[in-house]
Design an enzyme around this catalytic site. Structure first.
Site, short mmCIF file in Angstrom:
data_model
loop_
_atom_site.label_atom_id
_atom_site.label_comp_id
_atom_site.label_asym_id
_atom_site.label_seq_id
_atom_site.Cartn_x
_atom_site.Cartn_y
_atom_site.Cartn_z
N HIS A 68 5.00 -3.40 -0.77
CA HIS A 68 3.81 -2.57 -0.55
C HIS A 68 3.30 -1.96 -1.85
O HIS A 68 4.01 -1.20 -2.50
CB HIS A 68 4.12 -1.46 0.45
CG HIS A 68 2.91 -0.85 1.08
ND1 HIS A 68 2.31 -1.40 2.20
CD2 HIS A 68 2.17 0.22 0.75
CE1 HIS A 68 1.26 -0.66 2.54
NE2 HIS A 68 1.14 0.32 1.67
N ASP A 70 -0.56 -0.22 -3.35
CA ASP A 70 -1.90 0.22 -2.95
C ASP A 70 -2.96 0.09 -4.03
O ASP A 70 -3.99 0.77 -3.95
CB ASP A 70 -1.83 1.69 -2.49
CG ASP A 70 -1.42 1.79 -1.02
OD1 ASP A 70 -2.05 1.13 -0.19
OD2 ASP A 70 -0.47 2.53 -0.72
N GLU A 180 -2.72 -2.54 6.90
CA GLU A 180 -1.86 -1.40 7.24
C GLU A 180 -2.32 -0.67 8.50
O GLU A 180 -2.60 0.53 8.47
CB GLU A 180 -1.79 -0.44 6.04
CG GLU A 180 -0.52 0.40 6.05
CD GLU A 180 -0.34 1.20 4.77
OE1 GLU A 180 -1.16 1.05 3.85
OE2 GLU A 180 0.61 1.98 4.71
N HIS A 207 -1.12 2.64 11.52
CA HIS A 207 -1.01 3.53 10.36
C HIS A 207 -0.80 4.93 10.93
O HIS A 207 -0.06 5.05 11.93
CB HIS A 207 -2.24 3.44 9.43
CG HIS A 207 -2.01 4.12 8.12
ND1 HIS A 207 -2.60 5.31 7.77
CD2 HIS A 207 -1.21 3.79 7.08
CE1 HIS A 207 -2.16 5.69 6.57
NE2 HIS A 207 -1.32 4.78 6.12
N HIS A 251 5.47 3.14 9.53
CA HIS A 251 4.42 4.00 10.13
C HIS A 251 4.46 4.09 11.65
O HIS A 251 3.74 4.90 12.22
CB HIS A 251 3.00 3.57 9.71
CG HIS A 251 2.61 3.97 8.34
ND1 HIS A 251 2.26 5.25 8.01
CD2 HIS A 251 2.53 3.25 7.18
CE1 HIS A 251 1.97 5.30 6.71
NE2 HIS A 251 2.13 4.10 6.18
N HIS A 272 7.56 -0.54 3.86
CA HIS A 272 7.82 0.59 2.95
C HIS A 272 8.34 1.79 3.75
O HIS A 272 7.59 2.67 4.14
CB HIS A 272 6.59 0.94 2.11
CG HIS A 272 5.34 1.28 2.89
ND1 HIS A 272 4.81 0.49 3.85
CD2 HIS A 272 4.51 2.35 2.81
CE1 HIS A 272 3.71 1.04 4.35
NE2 HIS A 272 3.51 2.18 3.74
N ASP A 343 5.46 1.24 -2.57
CA ASP A 343 4.30 2.12 -2.31
C ASP A 343 3.70 2.64 -3.62
O ASP A 343 3.00 3.66 -3.63
CB ASP A 343 4.62 3.29 -1.37
CG ASP A 343 3.39 3.70 -0.52
OD1 ASP A 343 2.34 3.05 -0.66
OD2 ASP A 343 3.50 4.66 0.25
#
Ligand SMILES: [Zn+2]
Length: 441
Positions: A68, A70, A180, A207, A251, A272, A343
């Protein structure tokens, strides 16, 4: 706790160690460092090879894959997805966690890029009402493809395990896309299939918002009810199995974890998340789920988010804390079921010692120093996620080659609209069964 690897066989008598200590200085003078105390064919697991060399060898021979990152969202937030103007200095370096110089230093072989778009603002109407989440997701997919194309000397877009392995052989960073949250699909299985066609290879079931498929961890953390998977969510899981989409349980709520693990026929991932036993955060994975993931053949990719590593005092999180979490997952689920999902670029603060993607070799080295074998680290770094992904591919192939058709189910709460215009009837009862016409202003 840090334990230094022993120079002698663990079962060897202690007097051998004493003799070894006495003769060691003399041997050190007589031989170059690489030949210290070697009385048989050297192998890479001999301590005569430095930890750095063992770590370097692992990263040269196995593709290190991060679950993961971003960066696409960060580019959206800071540059409105513009990467061609001079401000985006990906080649010369960025202040954030990821750029090409850091990537090269970090020996990363593959990256799941998150093509994330936010949950709709209104939690009451978010499931039934149309939102921009699908458009925004398409924009993030478009951006990620353009990024990979613009830096194609270093990056390669991949949708298969074979491509991921080939990219590594070719010295490129395999680039894979993960979505996500089911809200990014507009809660639609047709959209799910088209996202696969566009290259997405994992979907996080939720999420930080419930959707038509399942309950999110954040809902339970805010004292909401944990309803787990909805009836439509079961269909969602089956359809992901059918098309070969990796199911990501980071999540989601505890009950959603259990329900998905009971439903899926293919291994799952946590892209993650870390260990709940070490840090009681709702984003982490409890031990009973870790054991179920082992049975399922899946993987938990340990994350670097300080809040999930050290709940009481996130600023105390270091690279050692991350290694504690990795070892815990390995102890409970086994080394076949642990990986890494940083992340990076998605959090403002990261653990000391893991400041950016250039630090991955330090993590690998510390795992070895703390007693993991080369084989265990190879699984952790990349073999596990590639095994999981190929099992997902194989199960999908088995279903589709048996003629299993795409699911046409839709969420019962779904709103449908049509324009109020004259159209022919297909059936005798068409009049009463059509979506009601709507006059647009
Ligand atoms: Zn996340």
């Amino acid at each position: 706790m840090t334990s230094t690897p022993t120079r002698w066989p663990k079962s060897g008598p202690s007097w051998l160690k004493v003799i070894g200590l006495l003769i060691l200085p003399a041997v050190a003078f007589a031989y170059p460092a690489g030949h210290l105390a070697v009385n048989h064919e050297p192998s890479l697991e001999d301590d005569s090879f430095s930890l750095e060399k063992r770590a370097a060898h692992i990263l040269e021979t196995i593709t290190l894959i991060d679950g993961h990152n971003d960066l696409p969202y960060l580019i959206r937030v800071e540059l409105k997805n513009k990467i061609y103007d001079e401000k985006f200095t990906f080649e010369s370096g960025l202040l954030s966690h990821m750029d090409l110089p850091k990537l090269r230093k970090g020996k990363l072989g593959g990256q799941f890029w998150s093509v994330y778009a936010e949950c709709p603002a209104d939690p009451e109407t978010q499931i039934a009402d149309p939102t921009w989440a699908v458009r925004d997701t398409l924009e993030q997919i478009d951006l990620t493809k353009r990024l990979v194309e613009e830096y194609s000397d270093d990056l390669k877009l991949c949708g298969t395990v074979a491509c991921a392995r080939q990219a590594f052989e070719d010295g490129k960073i395999g680039s894979f896309m993960g979505i996500e949250g089911g809200h990014q699909l507009g809660n639609s299985l047709a959209t799910l299939r088209q996202m696969y066609e566009l290259g997405a290879r994992y979907i996080t079931v939720t999420h930080n918002c419930d959707n038509a498929f399942a309950t999110a961890a954040s809902t339970v953390a805010a004292d909401g009810q944990d309803k787990g998977l909805t009836e439509f969510g079961h269909e969602f899981v089956q359809e992901m199995n059918r098309i070969g989409m990796l199911i990501d349980l980071s999540h989601v709520s505890y009950q959603t974890m259990l329900d998905v693990l009971a439903e899926t026929k293919a291994p799952v991932i946590f892209s993650h998340s870390s260990s709940y036993a070490l840090a009681n955060h709702h984003r982490n994975v409890p031990d009973d789920v870790l054991r179920s993931v082992a049975e399922n053949g899946g993987i938990v990719m340990v994350t670097f988010v300080p809040f999930f590593l050290e709940v009481e005092n996130p600023s105390a999180a270091t690279i050692h804390t991350v290694v504690d979490h990795i070892f815990h997952v390995a102890e409970v689920a086994g080394w076949d079921h642990v990986g890494v999902g940083s992340d990076f670029d998605g959090v403002g603060v990261v653990p000391v010692g893991l400041e950016d993607v250039s630090k991955f070799p330090a993590l690998v080295k510390l795992l070895l120093e703390r007693g993991a074998t080369d084989e265990q680290v190879r699984k952790f770094a990349g073999e596990n996620i590639l095994r999981v992904w190929s099992e997902v591919e194989n199960y999908s192939w088995a279903l589709t080659s048996a003629g299993e058709k795409p699911s046409e189910k839709t969420w019962l709460g779904r709103k449908w609209t049509r324009a109020d215009m004259s159209m022919p009837f297909m059936f005798d009862d068409s009049m009463g069964n059509r979506i009601p016409g709507k006059t647009y202003p």
